[in-house]
Design an enzyme around this catalytic site. Structure first.
Site, PDB file in Angstrom:
ATOM      1  N   ARG A  69      -6.240 -19.750   1.218  1.00  0.00           N
ATOM      2  CA  ARG A  69      -5.625 -18.416   1.131  1.00  0.00           C
ATOM      3  C   ARG A  69      -5.379 -18.028  -0.341  1.00  0.00           C
ATOM      4  NH1 ARG A  69      -1.438 -15.887  -1.242  1.00  0.00           N
ATOM      5  NH2 ARG A  69      -0.167 -17.740  -0.904  1.00  0.00           N
ATOM      6  N   CYS A  82      -3.311 -14.548  -8.209  1.00  0.00           N
ATOM      7  CA  CYS A  82      -2.882 -13.430  -7.368  1.00  0.00           C
ATOM      8  C   CYS A  82      -3.535 -12.150  -7.870  1.00  0.00           C
ATOM      9  CB  CYS A  82      -1.361 -13.299  -7.415  1.00  0.00           C
ATOM     10  SG  CYS A  82      -0.764 -11.860  -6.514  1.00  0.00           S
TER      11      CYS A  82
HETATM   12  C1  LIG Z   1       1.964  -4.622   2.509  1.00  0.00           C
HETATM   13  C2  LIG Z   1       0.837  -3.613   2.404  1.00  0.00           C
HETATM   14  C3  LIG Z   1       0.018  -3.588   3.674  1.00  0.00           C
HETATM   15  C4  LIG Z   1       1.460  -2.255   2.197  1.00  0.00           C
HETATM   16  O1  LIG Z   1       0.458  -1.322   1.814  1.00  0.00           O
HETATM   17  P1  LIG Z   1       0.720   0.233   1.973  1.00  0.00           P
HETATM   18  O2  LIG Z   1      -0.496   0.938   1.480  1.00  0.00           O
HETATM   19  O3  LIG Z   1       2.023   0.603   1.391  1.00  0.00           O
HETATM   20  O4  LIG Z   1       0.950   0.286   3.525  1.00  0.00           O
HETATM   21  P2  LIG Z   1       0.565   1.270   4.601  1.00  0.00           P
HETATM   22  O5  LIG Z   1       1.520   1.010   5.686  1.00  0.00           O
HETATM   23  O6  LIG Z   1       0.463   2.657   4.044  1.00  0.00           O
HETATM   24  O7  LIG Z   1      -0.894   0.773   5.010  1.00  0.00           O
HETATM   25  C5  LIG Z   1      -2.041   0.928   4.235  1.00  0.00           C
HETATM   26  C6  LIG Z   1      -3.243   0.635   5.058  1.00  0.00           C
HETATM   27  O8  LIG Z   1      -3.253  -0.762   5.352  1.00  0.00           O
HETATM   28  C7  LIG Z   1      -3.107  -0.969   6.751  1.00  0.00           C
HETATM   29  N1  LIG Z   1      -2.233  -2.120   6.918  1.00  0.00           N
HETATM   30  C8  LIG Z   1      -0.920  -2.207   6.695  1.00  0.00           C
HETATM   31  N2  LIG Z   1      -0.499  -3.443   6.942  1.00  0.00           N
HETATM   32  C9  LIG Z   1      -1.572  -4.142   7.333  1.00  0.00           C
HETATM   33  C10 LIG Z   1      -1.789  -5.487   7.695  1.00  0.00           C
HETATM   34  N3  LIG Z   1      -0.784  -6.381   7.705  1.00  0.00           N
HETATM   35  N4  LIG Z   1      -3.031  -5.881   8.022  1.00  0.00           N
HETATM   36  C11 LIG Z   1      -4.060  -5.011   8.004  1.00  0.00           C
HETATM   37  N5  LIG Z   1      -3.922  -3.713   7.649  1.00  0.00           N
HETATM   38  C12 LIG Z   1      -2.689  -3.291   7.321  1.00  0.00           C
HETATM   39  C13 LIG Z   1      -2.540   0.294   7.272  1.00  0.00           C
HETATM   40  O9  LIG Z   1      -2.858   0.448   8.614  1.00  0.00           O
HETATM   41  C14 LIG Z   1      -3.210   1.326   6.388  1.00  0.00           C
HETATM   42  O10 LIG Z   1      -4.553   1.501   6.769  1.00  0.00           O
HETATM   43  P3  LIG Z   1      -5.172   2.993   6.880  1.00  0.00           P
HETATM   44  O11 LIG Z   1      -4.282   3.697   7.844  1.00  0.00           O
HETATM   45  O12 LIG Z   1      -5.090   3.561   5.481  1.00  0.00           O
HETATM   46  O13 LIG Z   1      -6.572   2.756   7.357  1.00  0.00           O
HETATM   47  C15 LIG Z   1      -0.078  -3.929   1.202  1.00  0.00           C
HETATM   48  O14 LIG Z   1       0.677  -3.756   0.039  1.00  0.00           O
HETATM   49  C16 LIG Z   1      -0.622  -5.329   1.237  1.00  0.00           C
HETATM   50  O15 LIG Z   1      -1.411  -5.676   2.084  1.00  0.00           O
HETATM   51  N6  LIG Z   1      -0.207  -6.141   0.265  1.00  0.00           N
HETATM   52  C17 LIG Z   1      -0.596  -7.554   0.232  1.00  0.00           C
HETATM   53  C18 LIG Z   1      -0.997  -7.932  -1.154  1.00  0.00           C
HETATM   54  C19 LIG Z   1      -1.366  -9.384  -1.183  1.00  0.00           C
HETATM   55  O16 LIG Z   1      -1.857  -9.950  -0.229  1.00  0.00           O
HETATM   56  N7  LIG Z   1      -1.123 -10.039  -2.344  1.00  0.00           N
HETATM   57  C20 LIG Z   1      -1.435 -11.419  -2.528  1.00  0.00           C
HETATM   58  C21 LIG Z   1      -0.549 -12.330  -1.751  1.00  0.00           C
HETATM   59  S1  LIG Z   1       1.039 -12.626  -2.506  1.00  0.00           S
HETATM   60  C22 LIG Z   1       0.763 -13.978  -3.496  1.00  0.00           C
HETATM   61  O17 LIG Z   1      -0.350 -14.380  -3.694  1.00  0.00           O
HETATM   62  C23 LIG Z   1       1.939 -14.720  -4.056  1.00  0.00           C
HETATM   63  C24 LIG Z   1       2.214 -16.015  -3.305  1.00  0.00           C
HETATM   64  C25 LIG Z   1       2.589 -15.763  -1.861  1.00  0.00           C
HETATM   65  O18 LIG Z   1       1.060 -16.854  -3.300  1.00  0.00           O
HETATM   66  C26 LIG Z   1       3.357 -16.789  -3.940  1.00  0.00           C
HETATM   67  C27 LIG Z   1       3.261 -16.928  -5.450  1.00  0.00           C
HETATM   68  O19 LIG Z   1       2.219 -17.246  -6.025  1.00  0.00           O
HETATM   69  O20 LIG Z   1       4.316 -16.730  -6.054  1.00  0.00           O
END
Ligand SMILES: CC(C)(COP(=O)([O-])OP(=O)([O-])OC[C@H]1O[C@@H](n2cnc3c(N)ncnc32)[C@H](O)[C@@H]1OP(=O)([O-])[O-])[C@@H](O)C(=O)NCCC(=O)NCCSC(=O)C[C@@](C)(O)CC(=O)[O-]
Length: 329
Positions: free
Chosen positions: A42, A267
Site C-alpha cells: 500500500r 506519500c
Molecule cells: C478523502 C478523499 C476521498 C476526499 O476527496 P474529496 O474530493 O474531498 O471528496 P469527495 O467526497 O468530493 O469525492 C471525490 C470523488 O471521489 C469519490 N470518493 C470519495 N471517497 C471515496 C473512496 N473512499 N473510494 C473511492 N472513491 C471515493 C467520490 O465519489 C467523488 O467521485 P466523483 O463523484 O467525483 O466521481 C480524498 O481526499 C482521498 O481519497 N484522499 C486519500 C489520499 C491518500 O490516499 N493519500 C495517501 C495515503 S496517506 C499516507 O500515505 C500516510 C500514511 C497513512 O502512510 C502514514 C504516514 O506515512 O504518516
C-alpha cells in the site's frame, strides 16, 4: 529529573508484555518480540508513477505472506482520482491468498472506503488523520476536525461490522507545509483515535524528518494518554534516521513497527518524502539486537530484489543489497 534517568525509570516499571491480545505462550507475547506491519503493497506502491500490474501486487502480497510477516497492509480504498495506483483495490483483495493467521488491513478515509473494503472482504481497515492542518487539507481535502468526524463515522460502522480499525497520525514529527508539529497535538489525536475505537495507533513520520530526540518528545507526550503497547512507529527514511528512531521507540517500550520491503514508498501528497524504512533493514537490525520478529530475512531479501526489478526501481534496502552480494560471493 535527568531525562535519561526518567527514561530508564519508565523502562523499569513498564509492563513486560506489550502485545495487544497475545495468545498464551506465543512468540508474540515475548517482551522482545516486535510485530512488523508490512506496508509495502500500500504505502510502498501508492506513489509509483507507472501503474503496477494487479498481478504483481497480488504476487507481492502472496510472497510476503510466506515470510512470517503477520500483518500486510494490502491496498487502499481511497478515491482513485486522488491515488490512481490503488484503483484496483477490490481486484487485489479478491485475488490474494489469505492465510488465517495473517491480517490484511486496507487504508480507508471515509465510510465509502470502508464499504468498498468490506465488500472486498477486508477484516481490518486503517484510518488516517494528520497532525497538521495544511497536510490534512492536501491529503484528505478537509480539516483535522473534519477528518476526525469522518473517522468517527467509519469506526462506528466498522465496529458494527466486526471490522478492526487501526489509526494513523500522519506528519507526527513534522509537516512538509507547516514545519514543526506540536507533540501535544499528536498525543491528543492518538487518544481521540483510541477513544473512538482504534485498537492501535501508528505514529507516522510521513516525511522522515524525525530524530531520536524528536521521537522521544512525541512518545513522552503520547504515552501520557495512550498505553505504549497500543502505539506503532511508522518511519520514512528521508534523512537516514529511521533505524535510530525505531530503536529509540523500542527503548520507550513500543513493539510494533511499520516498514516496507525494499524501502518502497512515499506519500503522493508529501513532497520530498522518500520511502518507508526497508523491512529488511529493520529485521536485520532487530535480530542483531536481540529482538525477534518471526520473519525469515533471506526470503524477505529475495522479495525486495524481485519487486524492485518488477517495478524498475532501485532497491534501497542496505541490508537487502549487502545480503544479496554476500550470497553471491
Ligand atoms: C478523502 C478523499 C476521498 C476526499 O476527496 P474529496 O474530493 O474531498 O471528496 P469527495 O467526497 O468530493 O469525492 C471525490 C470523488 O471521489 C469519490 N470518493 C470519495 N471517497 C471515496 C473512496 N473512499 N473510494 C473511492 N472513491 C471515493 C467520490 O465519489 C467523488 O467521485 P466523483 O463523484 O467525483 O466521481 C480524498 O481526499 C482521498 O481519497 N484522499 C486519500 C489520499 C491518500 O490516499 N493519500 C495517501 C495515503 S496517506 C499516507 O500515505 C500516510 C500514511 C497513512 O502512510 C502514514 C504516514 O506515512 O504518516
Amino acid at each position: 529529573m535527568d531525562a535519561v534517568f526518567k527514561h530508564a525509570l519508565r523502562s523499569a516499571v513498564r509492563p513486560r508484555y506489550f502485545s495487544t491480545t497475545p495468545p498464551a505462550r506465543s512468540a508474540t507475547a515475548l517482551p522482545n518480540f516486535v510485530k512488523i506491519v508490512e506496508v509495502g503493497p500500500r504505502d510502498g506502491l501508492q506513489n509509483e508513477k507507472q501503474l503496477v500490474p494487479t498481478e504483481t501486487k497480488v504476487e507481492l502480497v502472496n510472497r510476503l505472506g510466506k515470510t512470517g510477516i503477520k500483518v500486510i497492509e494490502t491496498t487502499s480504498f481511497v478515491s482513485p482520482k486522488w491515488v490512481p495506483q490503488m484503483g484496483d483495490n477490490k481486484q487485489v483483495m479478491q485475488a490474494i491468498d489469505r492465510h488465517p493467521d495473517i491480517s490484511y488491513p486496507v487504508l480507508a478515509p471515509n465510510v465509502r472506503g470502508l464499504d468498498g473494503a468490506i465488500e472486498a472482504g477486508a477484516e481490518e481497515v486503517a484510518v488516517f488523520i494528520a497532525a497538521s492542518e495544511a497536510f490534512s487539507k492536501r491529503n484528505l481535502n478537509c480539516t483535522i476536525k473534519g477528518s476526525m468526524e469522518k473517522a468517527s463515522e467509519l469506526i462506528t460502522k466498522a465496529k458494527a461490522n466486526n471490522v478492526r480499525v487501526r489509526g494513523y497520525v500522519s506528519c507526527a514529527l513534522g509537516c512538509p507545509f507547516q514545519g514543526h508539529v506540536d507533540p501535544a497535538v499528536v498525543a491528543g489525536l492518538s487518544k481521540d483515535l483510541m477513544d473512538l475505537g482504534c485498537y492501535e495507533v501508528s505514529i507516522g513520520d510521513t516525511i522522515g524528518v524525525g530524530t531520536p530526540g524528536s521521537w522521544s518528545a512525541v512518545l513522552d507526550e503520547t504515552t501520557k494518554v495512550v498505553g505504549v503497547e497500543k502505539l506503532a512507529a511508522h518511519c520514512h527514511d528521508t534523512y537516514g534516521q529511521a533505524l535510530a528512531n525505531i530503536h529509540r521507540a523500542l527503548e520507550h517500550g513500543l513493539r510494533v513497527v511499520d516498514s516496507s520491503v525494499a524501502g518502497l514508498g512515499g506519500c503522493p501528497y508529501a513532497p520530498g518524502a522518500t520511502g518507508n524504512v526497508a523491512t529488511e533493514d529493520v529485521v536485520y537490525s532487530l535480530h542483531g539486537s536481540g529482538y525477534q520478529t518471526g520473519i525469515d530475512l533471506d526470503k524477505l531479501v529475495s522479495i525486495g530484489h524481485w519487486i524492485s526489478a518488477q517495478i524498475g526501481r532501485p532497491n534501497v534496502s542496505r541490508a537487502g543489497k549487502a545480503l544479496q552480494l554476500k550470497a553471491k560471493i
